[in-house]
Design a protein around this motif. Structure first.
Motif, PDB file in Angstrom:
ATOM      1  N   GLY A 160      -8.955  32.525  44.874  1.00 51.19           N
ATOM      2  CA  GLY A 160      -8.132  33.617  45.360  1.00 51.19           C
ATOM      3  C   GLY A 160      -7.030  33.106  46.249  1.00 51.19           C
ATOM      4  N   VAL A 161      -6.402  34.012  46.954  1.00 52.03           N
ATOM      5  CA  VAL A 161      -5.330  33.637  47.857  1.00 52.03           C
ATOM      6  C   VAL A 161      -5.425  34.494  49.110  1.00 52.03           C
ATOM      7  CG1 VAL A 161      -3.718  35.271  46.803  1.00 52.03           C
ATOM      8  CG2 VAL A 161      -2.828  33.307  48.077  1.00 52.03           C
ATOM      9  N   ASP A 162      -5.167  33.891  50.244  1.00 48.99           N
ATOM     10  CA  ASP A 162      -5.084  34.603  51.509  1.00 48.99           C
ATOM     11  C   ASP A 162      -3.618  34.949  51.741  1.00 48.99           C
ATOM     12  OD1 ASP A 162      -4.980  35.452  54.148  1.00 48.99           O
ATOM     13  OD2 ASP A 162      -6.536  34.060  54.804  1.00 48.99           O
ATOM     14  N   SER A 220      -2.185  30.763  51.811  1.00 47.60           N
ATOM     15  CA  SER A 220      -2.950  29.611  51.335  1.00 47.60           C
ATOM     16  C   SER A 220      -3.909  29.994  50.214  1.00 47.60           C
ATOM     17  CB  SER A 220      -3.742  28.994  52.485  1.00 47.60           C
ATOM     18  OG  SER A 220      -4.629  29.952  53.049  1.00 47.60           O
ATOM     19  N   LYS A 221      -4.170  29.041  49.320  1.00 43.66           N
ATOM     20  CA  LYS A 221      -5.144  29.254  48.268  1.00 43.66           C
ATOM     21  C   LYS A 221      -6.556  29.174  48.841  1.00 43.66           C
ATOM     22  CE  LYS A 221      -2.281  27.332  44.554  1.00 43.66           C
ATOM     23  NZ  LYS A 221      -2.188  26.282  43.506  1.00 43.66           N
ATOM     24  N   VAL A 222      -7.472  29.931  48.249  1.00 40.32           N
ATOM     25  CA  VAL A 222      -8.860  29.949  48.703  1.00 40.32           C
ATOM     26  C   VAL A 222      -9.773  29.666  47.523  1.00 40.32           C
ATOM     27  CG1 VAL A 222     -10.686  31.316  49.764  1.00 40.32           C
ATOM     28  CG2 VAL A 222      -8.316  31.647  50.491  1.00 40.32           C
ATOM     29  N   GLU A 223     -10.671  28.722  47.697  1.00 42.67           N
ATOM     30  CA  GLU A 223     -11.664  28.406  46.667  1.00 42.67           C
ATOM     31  C   GLU A 223     -13.042  28.421  47.325  1.00 42.67           C
ATOM     32  OE1 GLU A 223     -10.852  24.807  44.619  1.00 42.67           O
ATOM     33  OE2 GLU A 223      -8.825  25.390  43.994  1.00 42.67           O
ATOM     34  N   ILE A 224     -13.937  29.238  46.802  1.00 44.81           N
ATOM     35  CA  ILE A 224     -15.288  29.353  47.361  1.00 44.81           C
ATOM     36  C   ILE A 224     -16.308  29.147  46.251  1.00 44.81           C
ATOM     37  CG2 ILE A 224     -16.933  30.853  48.549  1.00 44.81           C
ATOM     38  CD1 ILE A 224     -14.533  32.385  49.692  1.00 44.81           C
ATOM     39  N   ALA A 225     -17.226  28.228  46.467  1.00 44.23           N
ATOM     40  CA  ALA A 225     -18.332  28.020  45.533  1.00 44.23           C
ATOM     41  C   ALA A 225     -19.476  28.928  45.972  1.00 44.23           C
ATOM     42  CB  ALA A 225     -18.764  26.561  45.521  1.00 44.23           C
ATOM     43  N   ALA A 226     -19.550  30.101  45.377  1.00 42.06           N
ATOM     44  CA  ALA A 226     -20.506  31.122  45.813  1.00 42.06           C
ATOM     45  C   ALA A 226     -21.818  31.020  45.055  1.00 42.06           C
ATOM     46  CB  ALA A 226     -19.897  32.506  45.618  1.00 42.06           C
ATOM     47  N   VAL A 266     -15.381  38.425  52.144  1.00 40.13           N
ATOM     48  CA  VAL A 266     -14.922  39.662  51.530  1.00 40.13           C
ATOM     49  C   VAL A 266     -13.433  39.527  51.197  1.00 40.13           C
ATOM     50  CG1 VAL A 266     -14.568  42.142  51.803  1.00 40.13           C
ATOM     51  CG2 VAL A 266     -16.612  41.064  52.780  1.00 40.13           C
ATOM     52  N   PHE A 267     -13.104  39.601  49.920  1.00 37.11           N
ATOM     53  CA  PHE A 267     -11.712  39.667  49.493  1.00 37.11           C
ATOM     54  C   PHE A 267     -11.297  41.139  49.451  1.00 37.11           C
ATOM     55  CE2 PHE A 267     -12.736  35.433  48.004  1.00 37.11           C
ATOM     56  CZ  PHE A 267     -11.540  34.738  48.129  1.00 37.11           C
ATOM     57  N   TYR A 268     -10.194  41.467  50.122  1.00 36.25           N
ATOM     58  CA  TYR A 268      -9.774  42.866  50.205  1.00 36.25           C
ATOM     59  C   TYR A 268      -8.254  42.959  50.107  1.00 36.25           C
ATOM     60  CZ  TYR A 268      -8.151  42.082  54.995  1.00 36.25           C
ATOM     61  OH  TYR A 268      -7.474  41.623  56.094  1.00 36.25           O
ATOM     62  N   ILE A 269      -7.757  44.137  49.762  1.00 37.10           N
ATOM     63  CA  ILE A 269      -6.311  44.393  49.790  1.00 37.10           C
ATOM     64  C   ILE A 269      -5.923  44.887  51.171  1.00 37.10           C
ATOM     65  CG2 ILE A 269      -4.438  45.748  48.787  1.00 37.10           C
ATOM     66  CD1 ILE A 269      -5.977  45.828  46.178  1.00 37.10           C
ATOM     67  N   ASP A 270      -6.573  45.933  51.638  1.00 38.25           N
ATOM     68  CA  ASP A 270      -6.511  46.383  53.024  1.00 38.25           C
ATOM     69  C   ASP A 270      -7.725  47.253  53.268  1.00 38.25           C
ATOM     70  OD1 ASP A 270      -5.542  49.271  52.428  1.00 38.25           O
ATOM     71  OD2 ASP A 270      -3.982  48.042  51.533  1.00 38.25           O
ATOM     72  N   ILE A 271      -8.119  47.383  54.522  1.00 35.91           N
ATOM     73  CA  ILE A 271      -9.335  48.113  54.875  1.00 35.91           C
ATOM     74  C   ILE A 271      -9.009  49.585  55.065  1.00 35.91           C
ATOM     75  CG2 ILE A 271     -11.234  48.342  56.505  1.00 35.91           C
ATOM     76  CD1 ILE A 271     -11.290  45.791  54.856  1.00 35.91           C
ATOM     77  N   ARG A 272      -9.754  50.445  54.368  1.00 34.64           N
ATOM     78  CA  ARG A 272      -9.589  51.888  54.502  1.00 34.64           C
ATOM     79  C   ARG A 272     -10.919  52.476  54.971  1.00 34.64           C
ATOM     80  NH1 ARG A 272      -5.635  53.535  49.363  1.00 34.64           N
ATOM     81  NH2 ARG A 272      -3.876  52.259  50.080  1.00 34.64           N
ATOM     82  N   ALA A 273     -11.022  52.686  56.269  1.00 31.86           N
ATOM     83  CA  ALA A 273     -12.257  53.161  56.896  1.00 31.86           C
ATOM     84  C   ALA A 273     -11.961  54.456  57.635  1.00 31.86           C
ATOM     85  CB  ALA A 273     -12.819  52.100  57.838  1.00 31.86           C
TER      86      ALA A 273
END
Length: 468
Positions: free
Chosen positions: A358-360, A365-371, A312-319
């Motif tokens: 994306g980026v963490d 760090s850079k993030v690459e996911i083969a989904a 899950v890529f998110y900006i911040d969690i709003r729950a």
């Protein structure tokens, strides 16, 4: 629906005007609800059946309000066609509206004269037995809107098995031709003789005492989500499409499979804030429910694919709700969902996969996911036609098209127009409990209005009697 039920249970007649062929809105498309994971249809179906069978509720499907005029407070029923005063309730998605027929004395403002355009169903509701013979005979196949295009339907169809009313509808845009008739196979197959190719549109006028507006929401489908190849790649979908995959009544019977090759996806990426909190390319506001339904999707996916992995890529969690934070924590800890704080920069197909870059921002760090599958949490936006309804009623909207109450803190469901009340996602992104609470609040406001009017009428009658 909740407002209609509350008002009807108080003894007033309700005319529910809905633009779609059936009631229930987007909730009918959901698999489960958060944070309890209760079956959505198990909650909704008893309500829709109750609405459909309630003696005080009259359904006007495939209908829309095209005119609203205020009635002076001291005027009686105007013209021979007036049937006493009625009030209006608008409900469900896509600018659906409805009217609540009540006592003529029910509004301090005198009420409203409402004009409703009822589009032809081409199926006589009183005759249709929902046997399905017409659909079996129909040769035309088109994408099913209820299943978000993941399945097909016939030109004559019922939206879903639990639809209320349980009546088929002939889609004139998909039919081979009605004027002149080009096929006729559905009428030949209908033993109940319920098909009427000559059914005309109908204009209905009624006097109403109050109006409740609940026009619902749609999902943003513009630049910010299209940048993630949504609508151009079959393995990139929005949240409602994923709901249909999860649903036992959906196109796959609840099995999670990729639309491109019908294989089970082992790595799924969820992209939050797709269009939300993005003033440059989308909308600036938070869509409020996305964090929660994404956590729900992650949990339900792991229930069906135990050896799969969710990111899950998110900006911040709003729950912000009772049990909501614990629900998100459950997705992280019990179902091993990997949450990556950061935006996705690029989504593109490669070698049978969907590459997500994306980026963490926590580690830099850079993030690459083969989904195998990508699900975008698209922004919540006002339903189509909601601005038109606002103009008819004189209700204010904000820069995004959401209705604005006269005082968001003290009178959050009052529109500022006497006799017009607001409920649900027409005012902004909301979850199901908030929407139901607002609907009951709007119904209470309507009943207070009618009760006060009745008391004034009683006082007038007592005054007349004492003078006599």
């Amino acid at each position: 629906m909740q407002a209609a039920l509350d008002i009807a249970n108080a003894g007033f007649e309700v005319v529910l005007v809905e633009r779609e062929p059936s009631i229930g809105g987007h909730m009918a498309q959901l698999s489960e609800t958060f944070p309890t994971l209760d079956c959505s249809q198990c909650i909704l179906t008893p309500r829709t059946v109750e609405v459909g069978q309630h003696p005080n509720i009259h359904l006007l499907m495939l209908s829309e309000v095209i005119g609203v005029e205020p009635i002076p407070p001291d005027c009686g029923p105007a013209g021979a066609g007036a049937r006493g005063s009625e009030s209006a309730v608008r409900t469900d998605r896509g600018g659906s509206e409805s009217a609540v027929r009540t006592d003529r004395r029910g509004s301090e403002s005198g009420g409203f004269r409402v004009r409703i355009l009822r589009h032809p169903r081409y199926v006589i509701e009183e005759k249709c037995t929902a046997c399905g013979d017409c659909a079996k005979a129909c040769p035309v196949i088109v994408p099913n809107e209820f299943d978000r295009g993941l399945a097909a339907r016939r030109a004559i169809y019922m939206p879903h098995p639990q639809a209320v009313p349980a009546v088929y509808r002939l889609d004139s845009d998909a039919c081979m031709g009605l004027f002149p008739l080009a096929c006729g196979k559905c009428a030949e197959a209908c033993q109940a003789q319920a098909i009427d190719y000559d059914m005309p549109p109908e204009i209905i006028e009624m006097d109403v005492g109050a109006i409740v507006v609940a026009t619902g929401y749609e999902l943003y489908q513009d630049e910010a989500v299209q940048a993630y190849t949504y609508m151009s790649h079959p393995n990139v979908m929005d949240g409602l499409e994923f709901e249909r995959l999860l649903s036992a009544s959906g196109p796959t019977g609840g099995k999670i499979i990729r639309p491109s090759d019908r294989k089970v996806p082992k790595e799924v990426v969820f992209i939050q804030c797709a269009g939300s909190r993005n003033p440059e390319h989308g909308v600036s506001y938070c869509s409020k429910i996305c964090c929660m339904y994404t956590a729900k999707h992650a949990i339900l996916y792991k229930h069906r694919v135990p050896d799969g992995q969710v990111y899950v890529f998110y900006i911040d969690i709003r729950a912000g709700g009772k049990g909501y934070e614990e629900f998100v924590t459950r997705a992280m800890e019990e179902d091993d969902t990997v949450y990556i704080r950061g935006r996705v920069s690029k989504v593109f197909p490669t070698d049978g996969k969907v590459m997500v870059w994306g980026v963490d921002t926590l580690t830099g760090s850079k993030v690459e996911i083969a989904a195998d599958l990508v699900v975008v949490a698209a922004a919540i936006v006002p339903s189509e036609g909601s601005r038109r309804v606002a103009q008819l009623l004189g209700v204010s909207v904000d820069e995004f098209g959401f209705y604005t109450p006269v005082d968001a803190e003290m009178t959050p469901i009052e529109s500022g127009i006497p006799g017009v009340f607001l409920a649900g996602a027409c005012m902004g992104p909301q979850d199901i409990p908030e929407t139901v609470a607002q609907a009951s609040g709007a119904a209470a406001k309507v009943l207070v209005l009618f009760g006060a009017a009745r008391e004034r009428e009683k006082d007038k009658e007592l005054g007349v009697a004492s003078n006599a």
